[in-house]
Design a protein around this motif. Structure first.
Motif, mmCIF file in Angstrom:
data_model
loop_
_atom_site.group_PDB
_atom_site.id
_atom_site.type_symbol
_atom_site.label_atom_id
_atom_site.label_comp_id
_atom_site.label_asym_id
_atom_site.label_seq_id
_atom_site.Cartn_x
_atom_site.Cartn_y
_atom_site.Cartn_z
ATOM 1 N N MET B 1 57.140 -12.682 32.031
ATOM 2 C CA MET B 1 57.812 -11.417 32.301
ATOM 3 C C MET B 1 59.314 -11.532 32.080
ATOM 4 S SD MET B 1 56.231 -9.658 35.629
ATOM 5 C CE MET B 1 55.281 -11.031 36.261
ATOM 6 N N ALA B 2 59.831 -12.779 32.173
ATOM 7 C CA ALA B 2 61.279 -12.956 32.180
ATOM 8 C C ALA B 2 61.893 -12.587 30.832
ATOM 9 C CB ALA B 2 61.618 -14.391 32.534
ATOM 10 N N GLU B 3 61.110 -12.715 29.760
ATOM 11 C CA GLU B 3 61.713 -12.496 28.442
ATOM 12 C C GLU B 3 62.022 -11.025 28.178
ATOM 13 O OE1 GLU B 3 57.268 -12.415 27.581
ATOM 14 O OE2 GLU B 3 58.657 -13.393 28.960
ATOM 15 N N ARG B 4 61.326 -10.114 28.909
ATOM 16 C CA ARG B 4 61.605 -8.693 28.732
ATOM 17 C C ARG B 4 62.871 -8.302 29.487
ATOM 18 N NH1 ARG B 4 56.709 -6.940 30.927
ATOM 19 N NH2 ARG B 4 55.186 -7.981 29.630
ATOM 20 N N ASP B 5 63.490 -7.181 29.094
ATOM 21 C CA ASP B 5 64.645 -6.765 29.883
ATOM 22 C C ASP B 5 64.169 -6.246 31.235
ATOM 23 O OD1 ASP B 5 65.763 -5.048 26.966
ATOM 24 O OD2 ASP B 5 63.721 -5.191 27.663
ATOM 25 N N ALA B 6 65.126 -6.022 32.103
ATOM 26 C CA ALA B 6 64.780 -5.633 33.465
ATOM 27 C C ALA B 6 63.902 -4.394 33.434
ATOM 28 C CB ALA B 6 66.046 -5.356 34.259
ATOM 29 N N PRO B 7 62.762 -4.408 34.124
ATOM 30 C CA PRO B 7 61.875 -3.244 34.118
ATOM 31 C C PRO B 7 62.490 -2.095 34.910
ATOM 32 C CG PRO B 7 61.083 -4.891 35.654
ATOM 33 C CD PRO B 7 62.258 -5.497 34.957
ATOM 34 N N LEU B 8 62.067 -0.889 34.598
ATOM 35 C CA LEU B 8 62.553 0.273 35.356
ATOM 36 C C LEU B 8 61.958 0.239 36.759
ATOM 37 C CD1 LEU B 8 64.130 2.972 35.209
ATOM 38 C CD2 LEU B 8 61.957 4.068 34.711
ATOM 39 N N VAL B 9 60.671 -0.109 36.804
ATOM 40 C CA VAL B 9 59.978 -0.126 38.086
ATOM 41 C C VAL B 9 59.351 -1.498 38.279
ATOM 42 C CG1 VAL B 9 58.142 0.924 39.463
ATOM 43 C CG2 VAL B 9 59.458 2.332 37.882
ATOM 44 N N ARG B 10 59.591 -2.086 39.427
ATOM 45 C CA ARG B 10 58.940 -3.362 39.740
ATOM 46 C C ARG B 10 58.261 -3.225 41.087
ATOM 47 N NH1 ARG B 10 61.726 -8.992 38.822
ATOM 48 N NH2 ARG B 10 60.472 -8.771 36.937
ATOM 49 N N VAL B 11 56.961 -3.419 41.093
ATOM 50 C CA VAL B 11 56.186 -3.351 42.327
ATOM 51 C C VAL B 11 55.835 -4.778 42.701
ATOM 52 C CG1 VAL B 11 54.002 -2.589 43.306
ATOM 53 C CG2 VAL B 11 55.290 -1.054 41.840
ATOM 54 N N ASP B 12 56.148 -5.182 43.929
ATOM 55 C CA ASP B 12 55.982 -6.579 44.285
ATOM 56 C C ASP B 12 55.253 -6.716 45.618
ATOM 57 O OD1 ASP B 12 56.185 -9.268 44.025
ATOM 58 O OD2 ASP B 12 58.186 -9.397 44.898
ATOM 59 N N GLY B 13 54.090 -7.322 45.568
ATOM 60 C CA GLY B 13 53.326 -7.599 46.793
ATOM 61 C C GLY B 13 53.042 -6.381 47.640
ATOM 62 N N LEU B 14 52.827 -5.238 46.964
ATOM 63 C CA LEU B 14 52.679 -3.968 47.662
ATOM 64 C C LEU B 14 51.361 -3.915 48.443
ATOM 65 C CD1 LEU B 14 54.175 -1.237 47.889
ATOM 66 C CD2 LEU B 14 52.720 -0.428 46.059
ATOM 67 N N SER B 15 51.435 -3.590 49.720
ATOM 68 C CA SER B 15 50.235 -3.459 50.546
ATOM 69 C C SER B 15 50.328 -2.208 51.395
ATOM 70 C CB SER B 15 50.087 -4.661 51.494
ATOM 71 O OG SER B 15 49.970 -5.841 50.761
ATOM 72 N N LYS B 16 49.168 -1.611 51.640
ATOM 73 C CA LYS B 16 49.123 -0.473 52.549
ATOM 74 C C LYS B 16 47.844 -0.569 53.369
ATOM 75 C CE LYS B 16 50.098 3.416 54.467
ATOM 76 N NZ LYS B 16 51.289 3.577 55.325
ATOM 77 N N ASN B 17 48.018 -0.616 54.683
ATOM 78 C CA ASN B 17 46.855 -0.588 55.569
ATOM 79 C C ASN B 17 46.796 0.773 56.236
ATOM 80 O OD1 ASN B 17 46.698 -3.261 54.918
ATOM 81 N ND2 ASN B 17 47.416 -4.010 56.888
ATOM 82 N N PHE B 18 45.601 1.307 56.335
ATOM 83 C CA PHE B 18 45.417 2.531 57.096
ATOM 84 C C PHE B 18 44.640 2.187 58.361
ATOM 85 C CE2 PHE B 18 45.789 4.388 52.782
ATOM 86 C CZ PHE B 18 46.866 5.217 53.028
ATOM 87 N N ASP B 19 45.047 2.819 59.454
ATOM 88 C CA ASP B 19 44.346 2.602 60.704
ATOM 89 C C ASP B 19 43.160 3.568 60.755
ATOM 90 O OD1 ASP B 19 43.493 2.288 63.252
ATOM 91 O OD2 ASP B 19 45.485 2.362 64.167
ATOM 92 N N VAL B 20 41.971 3.036 60.690
ATOM 93 C CA VAL B 20 40.783 3.906 60.712
ATOM 94 C C VAL B 20 39.983 3.663 61.986
ATOM 95 C CG1 VAL B 20 40.572 4.222 58.227
ATOM 96 C CG2 VAL B 20 39.541 2.225 59.282
ATOM 97 N N SER B 21 40.674 3.221 63.032
ATOM 98 C CA SER B 21 39.981 2.912 64.288
ATOM 99 C C SER B 21 39.397 4.167 64.907
ATOM 100 C CB SER B 21 40.967 2.330 65.303
ATOM 101 O OG SER B 21 41.835 1.425 64.699
ATOM 102 N N PRO B 22 38.339 3.986 65.682
ATOM 103 C CA PRO B 22 37.867 5.106 66.489
ATOM 104 C C PRO B 22 38.921 5.436 67.552
ATOM 105 C CG PRO B 22 36.461 3.160 66.781
ATOM 106 C CD PRO B 22 37.517 2.781 65.832
ATOM 107 N N PRO B 23 38.813 6.578 68.220
ATOM 108 C CA PRO B 23 39.808 6.934 69.225
ATOM 109 C C PRO B 23 39.930 5.885 70.323
ATOM 110 C CG PRO B 23 38.354 8.773 68.781
ATOM 111 C CD PRO B 23 37.821 7.627 68.025
#
Lengths: 168, 344
Positions: B1-23
C-alpha cells in the motif's frame, strides 16, 4: 430457507405447472444458486413445468428453455433461450442484453436504452417501443407489429416483416 | 500500500458492536449477560482518490454498516476512519464534523424512501446547500439546483415537480443530484441500483462513471450484484460475517479469487454466456452474526477447513494486489475445488 418452504408448499399438491414469480430476486447469489438447483430438480423429478418470471437474465440463461421478453404489456420476442440471449432480434432485447454488465467484459460504458418505460395508460401508437428504438422507421409509428416468425423465434418488429422488406 | 500516494479514505480496524440484549429485567431473571452483535469486526481498507472501492458480500455481512460508519451516521466501537488524514471518529462536536460532512455524501438503496414526498425536487436538492450555508442568495441557489439537475441528465424545470412524478431511475438521479449539491469529493453508494431494472441500472451506472470522470469523485460502492461491481470497481473487498476476508484490485480478484469464500461466491453467479459451466452452489447459509463460529467465520462452509481454522482467527496474508485472511493460503495448503463439471 423461507423460499424453500414456499417451494415445498407449492409442491404439496403435485402440480403440473409451477409459476415462480421472481423467486430469487430478494436472495443473495449463493442462496439463489441453491434455489435454482431446487427448481431445476423439480422439473426433472416431478415432470412439472415451471414458468419463471424474473428480470435476472443470468437466471434465465441458466434455468429456462424458452424465454419471452415483454415490453409494455406485450411480448416483444419469444424463442429458445440461447437464440434470444445470444442473437437477440428485437431492438429492445438487444438493448436489454447490452445494458447488463458481464463479468469479464471490460466496457467503459454499458449500452443504454434511452428514455424510460411508457406509462401503461399512454402506450404509444404503433410499436410501443418506437420512441426509444434506435432502428425506428415510419411504419413503426403507425402500425402495431404482431409476432412474426424469424429463425426459431417469433419477434414483434417490422424489421423482420418478410413481405415488405425493411429499409436499412 | 505504501507505494501509492496517500489515500483519500483510510479505514483502519473498524468495528461496530450492536447491543441486541433482551430487556434488563428479562436478562436479570434469566441470569444472562449482555448479547453483543459484532456487525463489523476489524475491517481495514484504503480508497485512493478518484477510484471506486466496492464491498460485496451476502445479506447481513455488515456492508451497509460499514457504509453508515464511513459517512458518520453511526459511531464505531473501535477503529478509525481517516478522511485525508483527519480521523472522523475522533470528531465529536457538530462544529468539528460540519466541514468534513460537506465533503462526503451518501446515496441510498431505495430512491422511493429517501426523498421527502412533500418537498419539491428543487427544495430536496437545495437542502445540502442551505444546510451547509454554501450559497446565500436565493436566485443563485435555484440556478445551482438547475445546474445539478442537468448534471444528472434531468431538466432544470423538473425542480418544480414532486418526487412521485418521477420513475425509480429518475428518483435515483435526484438523490445523486442532492448528494452532489455540497460539492463532495467522496460518495458512499449503498446498493444504488438494486431497486432498479437492468436498463435503468445501466443508465445510472453510466451516469456515475461519467460524474466520477468529470468531478474526480471517489466512491465507496456497496452491492451484492457482482456483475455490477465488476463493471464499476477499481478495488474490491469481500466481506463475510463482519470481516473483510479478501481485498485487492477488482480485476485481479475476479480473475484469481484467493479466499475460498470469494471463490464460492464467484462460482455461484449465473452464467449469461451459457458456456455450460455448472454452478457450484455455496453450501449452507450464513450463520447468525450473534453467535458466529469460532476461528475463521467461514470454516463451517469451507471445504478446506482444518483444526486451526476452527480455533484461530486468520490474519492478513498479502496477495499480488491486496490481502486475504485465510490460514490455508497463509500455509500454502493445496486448495483445489474438484470442479463439478463431471457431474452432468
Amino acid at each position: 430457507m423461507r423460499q424453500r418452504v414456499v417451494i415445498a408448499l407449492a409442491l404439496c399438491v403435485n402440480p403440473k405447472l409451477v409459476i415462480a414469480d421472481e423467486p430469487t430476486t430478494a436472495l443473495d447469489v449463493s442462496i439463489q444458486a441453491q434455489i435454482i438447483k431446487v427448481l431445476k430438480r423439480l422439473c426433472a423429478d416431478h415432470g412439472a413445468a415451471v414458468m419463471l418470471i424474473t428480470h435476472d437474465m443470468g437466471v434465465i440463461a441458466e434455468t429456462a428453455d424458452r424465454v419471452a421478453v415483454m415490453y409494455a404489456g406485450r411480448i416483444a420476442e419469444i424463442g429458445p433461450v440461447s437464440d434470444v440471449i445470444k442473437r437477440a432480434k428485437h431492438p429492445y432485447t438487444h438493448g436489454l442484453m447490452g445494458s447488463i454488465p458481464v463479468i469479464g467484459h471490460d466496457l467503459d460504458r454499458l449500452t443504454q436504452i434511452e428514455g424510460s418505460m411508457p406509462r401503461l395508460t399512454e402506450i404509444p401508437r404503433g410499436c410501443p417501443y418506437n420512441p426509444r428504438c434506435p432502428r425506428v422507421f415510419d411504419r413503426c409509428r403507425a402500425e402495431r407489429p404482431d409476432l412474426m416468425p424469424v429463425d426459431r423465434s417469433r419477434v414483434a418488429c417490422w424489421l423482420y416483416d418478410q413481405e415488405v422488406p425493411a429499409h436499412g | 500500500m505504501a507505494e501509492r500516494d496517500a489515500p483519500l479514505v483510510r479505514v483502519d480496524g473498524l468495528s461496530k458492536n450492536f447491543d441486541v440484549s433482551p430487556p434488563f429485567l428479562e436478562r436479570v431473571l434469566a441470569r444472562q449477560g449482555r448479547t453483543m452483535l459484532k456487525a463489523v469486526d476489524g475491517v481495514s481498507f484504503d480508497i485512493p482518490r478518484g477510484k471506486t472501492f466496492s464491498l460485496v458480500g451476502e445479506s447481513g455481512c455488515g456492508k451497509s454498516t460499514v457504509a453508515k460508519l464511513v459517512v458518520g451516521l453511526i459511531r464505531p466501537t473501535a477503529g478509525s476512519i481517516q478522511f485525508e488524514g483527519a480521523d472522523l471518529a475522533s470528531l465529536t462536536s457538530r462544529a468539528q464534523m460540519q466541514p468534513i460532512r460537506r465533503r462526503l455524501q451518501m446515496i441510498f438503496q431505495d430512491p422511493y424512501a429517501s426523498l421527502n414526498p412533500r418537498w419539491r425536487v428543487a427544495d430536496i436538492v437545495a437542502e445540502p446547500i442551505r444546510a451547509h450555508g454554501l450559497i446565500e442568495d436565493k436566485g443563485a441557489v435555484l440556478r445551482r439546483v438547475g445546474e445539478l439537475l442537468e448534471q444528472v441528465r434531468l431538466s432544470a424545470r423538473d425542480g418544480e415537480k414532486f418526487p412521485h412524478e418521477f420513475s425509480g431511475g429518475q428518483r435515483q438521479r435526484i438523490c445523486i443530484a442532492r448528494a452532489l449539491a455540497s460539492n463532495p469529493e467522496f460518495l458512499v453508494c449503498d446498493e444504488p441500483t438494486s431497486a432498479l431494472d437492468v436498463s435503468v441500472q445501466a443508465q445510472i451506472l453510466n451516469l456515475m462513471k461519467d460524474l466520477q470522470r468529470e468531478l474526480g469523485l471517489t466512491y465507496l460502492f456497496i452491492s451484492h450484484d457482482l456483475a455490477v461491481v465488476y463493471h464499476i470497481s477499481d478495488y474490491l473487498g469481500v466481506m463475510y460475517l463482519g470481516r473483510l476476508v479478501e481485498w485487492g484490485d477488482a480485476r485481479a480478484v475476479f480473475r484469481e479469487p484467493k479466499h475460498p469464500y470469494t471463490r464460492m461466491l464467484l462460482d455461484a453467479i449465473p452464467d449469461l454466456e451459457m458456456s455450460g459451466r455448472r454452478r457450484i452452489p455455496v453450501a449452507g447459509e450464513v450463520p447468525s452474526p450473534i453467535s458466529p463460529p469460532e476461528g475463521c467465520h467461514f470454516h463451517p462452509r469451507c471445504p478446506f477447513a482444518d483444526d486451526r481454522c476452527r480455533r484461530e482467527i486468520p490474519g492478513d496474508t498479502p496477495t499480488a494486489t491486496g490481502e486475504v485472511r485465510c490460514h490455508g493460503i497463509e500455509e500454502g495448503r493445496p486448495m483445489t475445488l474438484e470442479r463439478a463439471t463431471a457431474e452432468v
